[in-house]
Scaffold this motif. Structure first.
Motif, PDB file in Angstrom:
ATOM      1  N   ILE A 160       0.869  -0.996   0.151  1.00 36.32           N
ATOM      2  CA  ILE A 160      -0.044   0.285  -0.014  1.00 36.32           C
ATOM      3  C   ILE A 160       0.944   0.778  -0.202  1.00 36.32           C
ATOM      4  CG2 ILE A 160      -1.827   1.035   1.265  1.00 36.32           C
ATOM      5  CD1 ILE A 160      -2.611  -1.396   2.621  1.00 36.32           C
ATOM      6  N   ARG A 161       0.542   2.171  -1.306  1.00 37.25           N
ATOM      7  CA  ARG A 161       1.723   3.060  -1.253  1.00 37.25           C
ATOM      8  C   ARG A 161       1.522   4.384  -0.874  1.00 37.25           C
ATOM      9  NH1 ARG A 161       5.965   1.025  -4.902  1.00 37.25           N
ATOM     10  NH2 ARG A 161       5.532  -1.158  -3.545  1.00 37.25           N
ATOM     11  N   GLU A 162       2.674   4.929  -0.032  1.00 38.02           N
ATOM     12  CA  GLU A 162       2.081   6.241   0.500  1.00 38.02           C
ATOM     13  C   GLU A 162       3.785   7.019   0.101  1.00 38.02           C
ATOM     14  OE1 GLU A 162       2.343   4.919   4.982  1.00 38.02           O
ATOM     15  OE2 GLU A 162       4.024   4.389   4.056  1.00 38.02           O
ATOM     16  N   THR A 163       3.515   8.649  -0.315  1.00 40.20           N
ATOM     17  CA  THR A 163       4.344   9.227  -0.373  1.00 40.20           C
ATOM     18  C   THR A 163       5.351   9.256   0.406  1.00 40.20           C
ATOM     19  OG1 THR A 163       3.481  11.372   1.051  1.00 40.20           O
ATOM     20  CG2 THR A 163       3.106  10.941  -0.764  1.00 40.20           C
ATOM     21  N   ARG A 164       6.299   9.862   0.140  1.00 40.71           N
ATOM     22  CA  ARG A 164       7.770   9.694   1.323  1.00 40.71           C
ATOM     23  C   ARG A 164       7.378  10.317   2.652  1.00 40.71           C
ATOM     24  NH1 ARG A 164      13.179   9.716  -1.057  1.00 40.71           N
ATOM     25  NH2 ARG A 164      13.662   9.111   0.773  1.00 40.71           N
ATOM     26  N   ALA A 165       6.615  11.141   2.550  1.00 42.69           N
ATOM     27  CA  ALA A 165       6.222  12.303   3.933  1.00 42.69           C
ATOM     28  C   ALA A 165       5.957  11.953   4.834  1.00 42.69           C
ATOM     29  CB  ALA A 165       6.052  13.919   3.361  1.00 42.69           C
ATOM     30  N   ASP A 166       4.333  10.788   4.156  1.00 40.48           N
ATOM     31  CA  ASP A 166       3.452   9.786   4.591  1.00 40.48           C
ATOM     32  C   ASP A 166       4.086   8.606   5.350  1.00 40.48           C
ATOM     33  OD1 ASP A 166       1.400  12.369   4.223  1.00 40.48           O
ATOM     34  OD2 ASP A 166       0.483  11.187   2.521  1.00 40.48           O
ATOM     35  N   GLY A 167       4.691   8.571   4.466  1.00 42.39           N
ATOM     36  CA  GLY A 167       5.625   6.986   4.668  1.00 42.39           C
ATOM     37  C   GLY A 167       6.390   7.109   6.176  1.00 42.39           C
ATOM     38  N   ASP A 168       7.311   8.289   6.244  1.00 44.44           N
ATOM     39  CA  ASP A 168       8.137   9.227   7.432  1.00 44.44           C
ATOM     40  C   ASP A 168       6.505   8.803   8.699  1.00 44.44           C
ATOM     41  OD1 ASP A 168       9.996   8.988   5.826  1.00 44.44           O
ATOM     42  OD2 ASP A 168      10.174  11.210   5.604  1.00 44.44           O
ATOM     43  N   ALA A 169       5.658   9.821   8.169  1.00 40.53           N
ATOM     44  CA  ALA A 169       4.932   9.813  10.137  1.00 40.53           C
ATOM     45  C   ALA A 169       4.645   7.958  10.068  1.00 40.53           C
ATOM     46  CB  ALA A 169       3.404  10.593   8.858  1.00 40.53           C
ATOM     47  N   MET A 170       4.355   7.746   9.431  1.00 36.36           N
ATOM     48  CA  MET A 170       3.838   5.960   9.135  1.00 36.36           C
ATOM     49  C   MET A 170       4.904   5.867   9.741  1.00 36.36           C
ATOM     50  SD  MET A 170       1.748   3.660   9.508  1.00 36.36           S
ATOM     51  CE  MET A 170       0.083   4.325   7.523  1.00 36.36           C
ATOM     52  N   TRP A 171       6.074   5.370   9.554  1.00 38.53           N
ATOM     53  CA  TRP A 171       7.085   4.733  10.169  1.00 38.53           C
ATOM     54  C   TRP A 171       6.830   5.356  12.013  1.00 38.53           C
ATOM     55  CZ3 TRP A 171      10.162   0.942   8.877  1.00 38.53           C
ATOM     56  CH2 TRP A 171      11.645   0.996   9.830  1.00 38.53           C
ATOM     57  N   ARG A 172       7.324   6.510  11.986  1.00 33.27           N
ATOM     58  CA  ARG A 172       7.660   7.033  13.452  1.00 33.27           C
ATOM     59  C   ARG A 172       6.499   7.055  14.181  1.00 33.27           C
ATOM     60  NH1 ARG A 172       8.597  11.510  10.682  1.00 33.27           N
ATOM     61  NH2 ARG A 172       6.756  12.272  11.096  1.00 33.27           N
ATOM     62  N   PHE A 173       4.861   6.134  13.709  1.00 38.71           N
ATOM     63  CA  PHE A 173       3.594   5.828  14.353  1.00 38.71           C
ATOM     64  C   PHE A 173       3.639   4.343  14.714  1.00 38.71           C
ATOM     65  CE2 PHE A 173      -0.595   5.650  14.442  1.00 38.71           C
ATOM     66  CZ  PHE A 173      -1.546   6.721  15.745  1.00 38.71           C
ATOM     67  N   ALA A 174       3.822   4.019  13.311  1.00 37.78           N
ATOM     68  CA  ALA A 174       3.376   2.168  13.402  1.00 37.78           C
ATOM     69  C   ALA A 174       4.613   1.485  13.784  1.00 37.78           C
ATOM     70  CB  ALA A 174       2.596   2.084  12.271  1.00 37.78           C
ATOM     71  N   THR A 175       4.898   0.938  15.136  1.00 42.53           N
ATOM     72  CA  THR A 175       5.946  -0.043  15.344  1.00 42.53           C
ATOM     73  C   THR A 175       4.688  -0.980  16.015  1.00 42.53           C
ATOM     74  OG1 THR A 175       5.631   0.769  18.029  1.00 42.53           O
ATOM     75  CG2 THR A 175       7.448   2.193  17.155  1.00 42.53           C
ATOM     76  N   ILE A 176       5.842  -2.035  16.322  1.00 44.45           N
ATOM     77  CA  ILE A 176       5.416  -3.670  16.720  1.00 44.45           C
ATOM     78  C   ILE A 176       4.646  -3.874  17.520  1.00 44.45           C
ATOM     79  CG2 ILE A 176       6.384  -5.448  16.798  1.00 44.45           C
ATOM     80  CD1 ILE A 176       7.473  -4.607  14.028  1.00 44.45           C
ATOM     81  N   GLY A 177       3.515  -4.297  16.695  1.00 43.12           N
ATOM     82  CA  GLY A 177       1.833  -3.972  17.829  1.00 43.12           C
ATOM     83  C   GLY A 177       0.940  -3.088  17.886  1.00 43.12           C
ATOM     84  N   GLN A 178       1.873  -2.203  17.259  1.00 46.64           N
ATOM     85  CA  GLN A 178       0.901  -0.717  16.580  1.00 46.64           C
ATOM     86  C   GLN A 178      -0.762  -1.659  16.121  1.00 46.64           C
ATOM     87  OE1 GLN A 178      -0.892   1.763  17.496  1.00 46.64           O
ATOM     88  NE2 GLN A 178       1.034   2.974  17.530  1.00 46.64           N
ATOM     89  N   ARG A 179      -1.867  -0.830  16.404  1.00 46.03           N
ATOM     90  CA  ARG A 179      -2.642  -1.423  16.192  1.00 46.03           C
ATOM     91  C   ARG A 179      -3.284  -1.261  14.332  1.00 46.03           C
ATOM     92  NH1 ARG A 179      -7.736  -0.193  18.590  1.00 46.03           N
ATOM     93  NH2 ARG A 179      -6.936   1.800  19.798  1.00 46.03           N
ATOM     94  N   VAL A 180      -3.769  -1.311  13.777  1.00 42.43           N
ATOM     95  CA  VAL A 180      -4.582  -1.505  12.576  1.00 42.43           C
ATOM     96  C   VAL A 180      -5.768  -2.488  12.748  1.00 42.43           C
ATOM     97  CG1 VAL A 180      -3.931  -1.563  10.070  1.00 42.43           C
ATOM     98  CG2 VAL A 180      -1.212  -1.574  11.466  1.00 42.43           C
ATOM     99  N   VAL A 181      -5.893  -0.718  12.094  1.00 43.59           N
ATOM    100  CA  VAL A 181      -7.806  -1.584  11.993  1.00 43.59           C
ATOM    101  C   VAL A 181      -8.142  -1.040  10.732  1.00 43.59           C
ATOM    102  CG1 VAL A 181     -10.616  -0.960  12.123  1.00 43.59           C
ATOM    103  CG2 VAL A 181      -8.437  -0.660  14.236  1.00 43.59           C
ATOM    104  N   VAL A 182      -8.560  -2.247   9.562  1.00 42.84           N
ATOM    105  CA  VAL A 182      -8.997  -2.126   7.727  1.00 42.84           C
ATOM    106  C   VAL A 182     -10.350  -2.074   8.503  1.00 42.84           C
ATOM    107  CG1 VAL A 182      -9.027  -3.166   5.889  1.00 42.84           C
ATOM    108  CG2 VAL A 182      -7.032  -3.534   7.163  1.00 42.84           C
TER     109      VAL A 182
END
Length: 184
Positions: A160-182
């Protein structure tokens, strides 16, 4: 004598950090997994499959996606919300979906990679994986070259592709174990 003690302590610290890193990696890959089924960390959030939307404000977080800190991903709207512990949206952005969608439900981030080659052959960074569907690993990533092309419909991909800026934000936010609600 003091310099040898400092060297000894530095060596022990490095060994301890290496051990912690190894154990964290082992924990992220050791959980049993049925490759034909998405890994779900718990029951779906109430209303996860058909969350009501404010169509006049597509950036508004849909109701019924749970409580607390989480990533919310809408497969129908191709949008992600990063939601803080207080329930407030910290960031929302559009994504380019993969050709394989995860089923609605609640997942957890299972692994991350700083830089790899995506399943479509494109170098990607800040990969955050959270599901597997029929052997296809699903996760968020940003192409190193900044592109977000539509995936080849004949290829089974999970990026699932994001912009690089959004990818940076996701990387900082979504660490191992973080919940993802689809949601749909």
């Amino acid at each position: 004598m003091a310099s040898s003690s400092a060297g000894f302590v530095a060596g022990l610290t490095a060994a301890a950090l290496a051990t912690i890193g190894f154990l964290a990696h082992q924990a992220s890959v050791a959980a049993p997994h049925d490759p034909g089924r998405a890994r779900v960390s718990g029951p779906p959030a109430p209303g996860a499959s058909k969350a009501p939307r404010d169509r006049g404000h597509p950036e508004a977080l849909p109701a019924g996606t749970g409580r607390g800190e989480r990533v919310v991903y809408s497969v129908d709207d191709d949008r992600v919300w990063l939601v803080g512990a207080d329930g407030r949206v910290q960031r929302t952005f559009e994504v380019t979906p993969s050709t394989v969608d995860p089923a609605p439900g609640t997942y957890a981030v299972t692994s991350r990679s700083n830089r790899v080659t995506g399943s479509d052959g494109i170098p990607v960074e800040h990969v955050v994986r959270f599901a597997s569907v029929d052997g296809v690993v699903i996760g968020f990533s940003a192409a190193v070259d900044g592109s977000m092309p539509e995936p080849d419909p004949d290829e089974r991909t999970g990026g699932i592709r994001e912009t690089r800026a959004d990818g940076d934000a996701m990387w900082r936010f979504a660490t191992i174990g973080q919940r993802v609600v689809v949601i749909r």
